[in-house]
Design a protein around this motif. Structure first.
Motif, PDB file in Angstrom:
ATOM      1  N   LEU A   1      -9.256   6.695   9.486  1.00  0.00           N
ATOM      2  CA  LEU A   1      -9.029   7.117   8.109  1.00  0.00           C
ATOM      3  C   LEU A   1     -10.274   6.863   7.262  1.00  0.00           C
ATOM      4  CD1 LEU A   1      -5.438   5.677   7.574  1.00  0.00           C
ATOM      5  CD2 LEU A   1      -6.060   8.105   7.736  1.00  0.00           C
TER       6      LEU A   1
ATOM      7  N   SER B   1       0.877  -1.171   0.000  1.00  0.00           N
ATOM      8  CA  SER B   1       0.000   0.000   0.000  1.00  0.00           C
ATOM      9  C   SER B   1       0.918   1.225   0.000  1.00  0.00           C
ATOM     10  CB  SER B   1      -0.911  -0.025   1.222  1.00  0.00           C
ATOM     11  OG  SER B   1      -1.775   1.099   1.262  1.00  0.00           O
TER      12      SER B   1
ATOM     13  N   PRO C   1     -12.550   5.819   4.153  1.00  0.00           N
ATOM     14  CA  PRO C   1     -12.428   4.830   3.072  1.00  0.00           C
ATOM     15  C   PRO C   1     -12.096   5.478   1.730  1.00  0.00           C
ATOM     16  CG  PRO C   1     -14.385   4.415   4.392  1.00  0.00           C
ATOM     17  CD  PRO C   1     -13.865   5.755   4.813  1.00  0.00           C
TER      18      PRO C   1
ATOM     19  N   ASP D   1      -7.066  -1.686   0.970  1.00  0.00           N
ATOM     20  CA  ASP D   1      -6.593  -2.140   2.293  1.00  0.00           C
ATOM     21  C   ASP D   1      -7.733  -2.738   3.105  1.00  0.00           C
ATOM     22  OD1 ASP D   1      -4.181  -1.106   1.502  1.00  0.00           O
ATOM     23  OD2 ASP D   1      -4.166   0.565   2.916  1.00  0.00           O
TER      24      ASP D   1
ATOM     25  N   GLN E   1      -9.749   7.719   1.292  1.00  0.00           N
ATOM     26  CA  GLN E   1      -8.333   8.057   1.190  1.00  0.00           C
ATOM     27  C   GLN E   1      -7.648   7.143   0.166  1.00  0.00           C
ATOM     28  OE1 GLN E   1      -7.988  11.166   2.578  1.00  0.00           O
ATOM     29  NE2 GLN E   1      -6.119  10.518   3.607  1.00  0.00           N
TER      30      GLN E   1
ATOM     31  N   VAL F   1      -2.061   7.121   2.022  1.00  0.00           N
ATOM     32  CA  VAL F   1      -3.359   6.946   2.679  1.00  0.00           C
ATOM     33  C   VAL F   1      -3.544   7.937   3.821  1.00  0.00           C
ATOM     34  CG1 VAL F   1      -2.580   5.233   4.371  1.00  0.00           C
ATOM     35  CG2 VAL F   1      -4.946   5.168   3.564  1.00  0.00           C
TER      36      VAL F   1
ATOM     37  N   GLU G   1      -7.993   3.401  12.021  1.00  0.00           N
ATOM     38  CA  GLU G   1      -9.366   3.141  11.603  1.00  0.00           C
ATOM     39  C   GLU G   1     -10.210   4.411  11.531  1.00  0.00           C
ATOM     40  OE1 GLU G   1     -10.590  -0.024  14.219  1.00  0.00           O
ATOM     41  OE2 GLU G   1      -9.785  -1.555  12.858  1.00  0.00           O
TER      42      GLU G   1
ATOM     43  N   ARG H   1      -7.005   3.153   0.525  1.00  0.00           N
ATOM     44  CA  ARG H   1      -7.735   2.646   1.689  1.00  0.00           C
ATOM     45  C   ARG H   1      -8.802   1.617   1.318  1.00  0.00           C
ATOM     46  NH1 ARG H   1      -6.927   1.416   6.858  1.00  0.00           N
ATOM     47  NH2 ARG H   1      -8.728   1.805   8.192  1.00  0.00           N
ATOM     48  N   ASN H   2      -9.471   1.797   0.171  1.00  0.00           N
ATOM     49  CA  ASN H   2     -10.522   0.840  -0.185  1.00  0.00           C
ATOM     50  C   ASN H   2      -9.957  -0.554  -0.389  1.00  0.00           C
ATOM     51  OD1 ASN H   2      -9.203   1.691  -2.554  1.00  0.00           O
ATOM     52  ND2 ASN H   2     -10.976   1.239  -3.834  1.00  0.00           N
TER      53      ASN H   2
END
Length: 339
Positions: A140, A110, A142, A150, A144, A114, A138, A147-148
């Motif tokens: 963060l 990743s 979605p 991850d 970012q 993020v 958590e 992030r989706n």
């Protein structure tokens, strides 16, 4: 002999990881877009290192699923934002679990993008993320970057059919080296600093977004690659360190210091001014220059601050620091000029 499937073998990170895997007794399969490079991989490293290069890309979802389903460990070192490819890899690993009853391992790339904000180089952020503080991570959104994907990996781990370890490199610097680079098979340069160097050479002056007050972490390419191998080695330990986590807690930042964008712009400016190009003080990219040189946006002006505490706790020991990153700028300028 453990079976490994790696994507991104010709890339900066993936090639650095593969270079180290070739030193181990593994059965390795890689995915390569170019048929010519696949042939060169097989001819040069195939028999000696038990490596097989397969022609394909992240668009070949059926092939991704098939190759992932044959592996004990998957290293995903290609596009961190390709959700369809990530799901195809996970489907293959679910197939593997259904056949064996043993959860395979996914080590996914990743990035600390993020954590990015919209500072545009105008201010520092007091927010520093730790990979030991899962509740903080958590928060963060979605939405970012990265992030989706991850979150899909974390959910897959929670279902029990795969163990996921997510590595998030910060600004990576330094020249990759080794047999893949020597064979012309691997990209040996990073992106962020070389991009700033190239833009600065074109405008004749080192530059920055806004006032360059934003902060990013940094890490050398060799240290990044060693984090992947540190995680791999811990998989076979009967009693790994208690903080060697996967899934929800399995986030591993890769950083060993941090810098402002101003400091990078200044380092570039000093090198260029010594060559008779511009002053030793960086200037702000104009709106026109931003549109011209950074059509995808000025994420370089964001804050992305983190601490790689989990990696340290499980034995990762990066050796290069921020001063090494700043010192590397001269080599990057020379590399850009020699192209």
């Amino acid at each position: 002999m453990p079976k490994i499937f790696l994507t991104g073998a010709t890339g900066y990170i993936g090639g650095a990881v593969l270079t180290r895997l070739l030193e181990r007794p593994f059965d390795i399969t890689i995915l390569v877009r170019s048929a010519a490079k696949a042939s060169l991989f097989n001819e040069t490293f195939g028999k000696k290192h038990s490596l097989k290069a397969v022609v394909g890309s992240y668009s070949d979802l059926k092939l991704l699923r098939e190759l992932a389903g044959e592996a004990d460990v998957v290293f995903a070192c290609a596009d961190a934002d390709d959700l369809a490819a990530a799901k195809a890899i996970l489907s293959g690993m679910r197939d593997k679990y259904s056949e064996t009853g043993v959860a395979p391992t996914l080590i996914h790339t990743s990035g600390t993008g993020v954590l990015g904000d919209d500072a545009d180089g105008m201010h520092a952020s007091p927010s520093i993320y730790s990979d030991m503080n899962i509740e903080q991570l958590e928060t963060l959104s979605p939405d970012q970057p990265h992030r989706n994907v991850d979150l899909v990996l974390v959910e897959a781990d929670s279902q029990g059919y795969v163990k996921t370890y997510i590595i998030l490199p910060s600004t990576i610097y330094g020249f990759a080296s080794g047999p893949l680079v020597e064979s012309g098979l691997q990209n040996w340069r990073s992106q962020q600093i070389p991009r700033l160097v190239d833009v600065s050479l074109q405008r004749g002056q080192g530059g920055m977004v806004g006032k360059g007050k934003n902060w990013w972490g940094n890490v050398h390419i060799d240290d990044v690659a060693e984090l992947y191998l540190a995680i791999l080695d811990l998989l076979s330990k009967a009693s790994p360190p208690p903080d060697f986590a996967h899934g929800r807690a399995g986030f591993y930042f890769a950083e060993n210091g941090e810098h402002t964008l101003y400091s990078v712009g200044e380092a570039i400016s000093k090198v260029l001014s010594g060559m008779g190009k511009g002053s030793s003080t960086p200037t702000t990219f104009s709106d026109k220059e931003v549109r011209l040189y950074f059509p995808g946006g000025t994420s370089l002006g964001s804050n992305s601050r983190c601490r790689a505490e989990r990696g340290y706790k499980v034995g990762w020991r990066p050796s290069r620091k921020t001063q090494d990153m700043l010192s590397s700028v001269r080599g990057e300028v020379d590399a850009s000029l020699s192209r």
